[in-house]
Design an enzyme around this catalytic site. Sequence first.
Site, PDB file in Angstrom:
ATOM      1  N   GLY A   1       3.780  -2.179  -5.469  1.00 32.76           N
ATOM      2  CA  GLY A   1       4.527  -3.424  -5.586  1.00 32.76           C
ATOM      3  C   GLY A   1       4.772  -3.674  -7.063  1.00 32.76           C
ATOM      4  N   GLY A   2       5.912  -4.283  -7.402  1.00 36.05           N
ATOM      5  CA  GLY A   2       6.348  -4.394  -8.784  1.00 36.05           C
ATOM      6  C   GLY A   2       5.297  -4.770  -9.801  1.00 36.05           C
ATOM      7  N   GLY A   3       4.742  -5.982  -9.687  1.00 35.68           N
ATOM      8  CA  GLY A   3       3.788  -6.439 -10.684  1.00 35.68           C
ATOM      9  C   GLY A   3       2.507  -5.637 -10.721  1.00 35.68           C
TER      10      GLY A   3
ATOM     11  N   SER B   1      19.513  -4.245 -12.631  1.00 33.39           N
ATOM     12  CA  SER B   1      20.193  -2.961 -12.490  1.00 33.39           C
ATOM     13  C   SER B   1      21.682  -3.170 -12.762  1.00 33.39           C
ATOM     14  CB  SER B   1      20.004  -2.424 -11.074  1.00 33.39           C
ATOM     15  OG  SER B   1      20.648  -3.283 -10.138  1.00 33.39           O
TER      16      SER B   1
ATOM     17  N   LYS C   1       8.668  17.033  14.021  1.00 39.38           N
ATOM     18  CA  LYS C   1       7.555  16.513  13.239  1.00 39.38           C
ATOM     19  C   LYS C   1       7.699  17.013  11.797  1.00 39.38           C
ATOM     20  CE  LYS C   1       4.060  16.184  16.896  1.00 39.38           C
ATOM     21  NZ  LYS C   1       2.735  16.649  17.362  1.00 39.38           N
TER      22      LYS C   1
ATOM     23  N   ASP D   1       9.172   0.264 -13.119  1.00 35.39           N
ATOM     24  CA  ASP D   1       7.929  -0.470 -13.387  1.00 35.39           C
ATOM     25  C   ASP D   1       7.262   0.035 -14.662  1.00 35.39           C
ATOM     26  OD1 ASP D   1       8.233  -1.986 -11.057  1.00 35.39           O
ATOM     27  OD2 ASP D   1       7.207  -0.491  -9.840  1.00 35.39           O
TER      28      ASP D   1
ATOM     29  N   LEU E   1       0.881  -1.156   0.000  1.00 32.86           N
ATOM     30  CA  LEU E   1       0.000   0.000   0.000  1.00 32.86           C
ATOM     31  C   LEU E   1       0.924   1.213   0.000  1.00 32.86           C
ATOM     32  CD1 LEU E   1      -2.896   1.082   0.253  1.00 32.86           C
ATOM     33  CD2 LEU E   1      -2.653   0.924   2.729  1.00 32.86           C
TER      34      LEU E   1
ATOM     35  N   ARG F   1       5.737  17.806   8.681  1.00 28.90           N
ATOM     36  CA  ARG F   1       4.385  18.035   8.171  1.00 28.90           C
ATOM     37  C   ARG F   1       4.347  17.738   6.672  1.00 28.90           C
ATOM     38  NH1 ARG F   1       1.184  18.244  12.684  1.00 28.90           N
ATOM     39  NH2 ARG F   1       2.149  19.602  14.272  1.00 28.90           N
TER      40      ARG F   1
ATOM     41  N   GLY G   1      19.972   5.248 -16.205  1.00 30.10           N
ATOM     42  CA  GLY G   1      19.660   6.644 -15.893  1.00 30.10           C
ATOM     43  C   GLY G   1      20.020   7.579 -17.028  1.00 30.10           C
TER      44      GLY G   1
END
Length: 314
Positions: free
Chosen positions: A38-40, A185, A26, A254, A12, A28, A224
Amino acid sequence: MKIVTLTPNPALDCSCEADTVEPIHKVRTFNEVYAAGGGGINVARAIRQLGGEAMALYLAGGATGVFLDQLMDEAGVTRQSIVIAGNTRVSHNVFERSTRLDYRFVPEGPLVAKAECDRLLEALGAMSADMIVGSGSLPRGAGDDFFARAADVANACGAAFYLDTSGAALRAALARGGVALVKPSHGELSSISGKKLETRDAQEAAALDLVKSGSTNLVAVTLGREGGFLASADGIFSVPSPKVEALSAVGAGDSFLAGMVLALANGKPPRDAFVYAMAAGAAAVLHIGTRLCKRDDVERIYTGMVTDLGGQML
């Protein structure tokens, strides 16, 4: 052609922006966006955004897994999730406005049982697919040979198997063979060959060795700003990096894989598909967060690249 993507360790994904990222204080954040990741799963989402269709097959568990399924439905991606006892992981990407740098926090994911992985592969074997894309990391408990087993399932079903993973999982799949394409890579290519590969000639030679050994048919390497190259039985095909203003590298890999797979599914030869994939990867960096590539951007960049190459793809 029917495309199925396989994601054993989905996430997620939460992306947001912050003025500065500092310790102790903190931080903000603004403009939070949640997406199935996730990859797939990202590959399936990008294929849909490029005008294609893909079935996403993945493990999901807990309240976060339910939310993941919901986000997939909202994205309009056909999916099948295999329920697990653990919770789907939550990753976090923060774009720091002051430096224009990305901070990416990626948890390892749940501990899965062998029976849960077996159910995922059984579901894969029951699908009618022409192309299967295994992508992403493995959750704890899956076993280093998971993608090698997935390649076996794909080959038994008569489907081509495309793989984008790393470490021991990648090495195990290459050792087993039966992989149509891998996308290592620079670091992974060095790890596989056991050499540092400090020059472009050395990188290309290592990729060609994988093809000559029968481990895979195609090796796609992106570097790159230095562009990328495709190794195949026909040799090396190098492509310069398209000139774009990069805002974030999130989702570029991806998007690249989605472009490559969809172009091949649509009948493009490997070199042409590689150029389209490079355009898809470049299009992804034009946007902050997990939005992946946009079709209009991809087509524009691809057209420019084809013009610059002047027919060299043939």
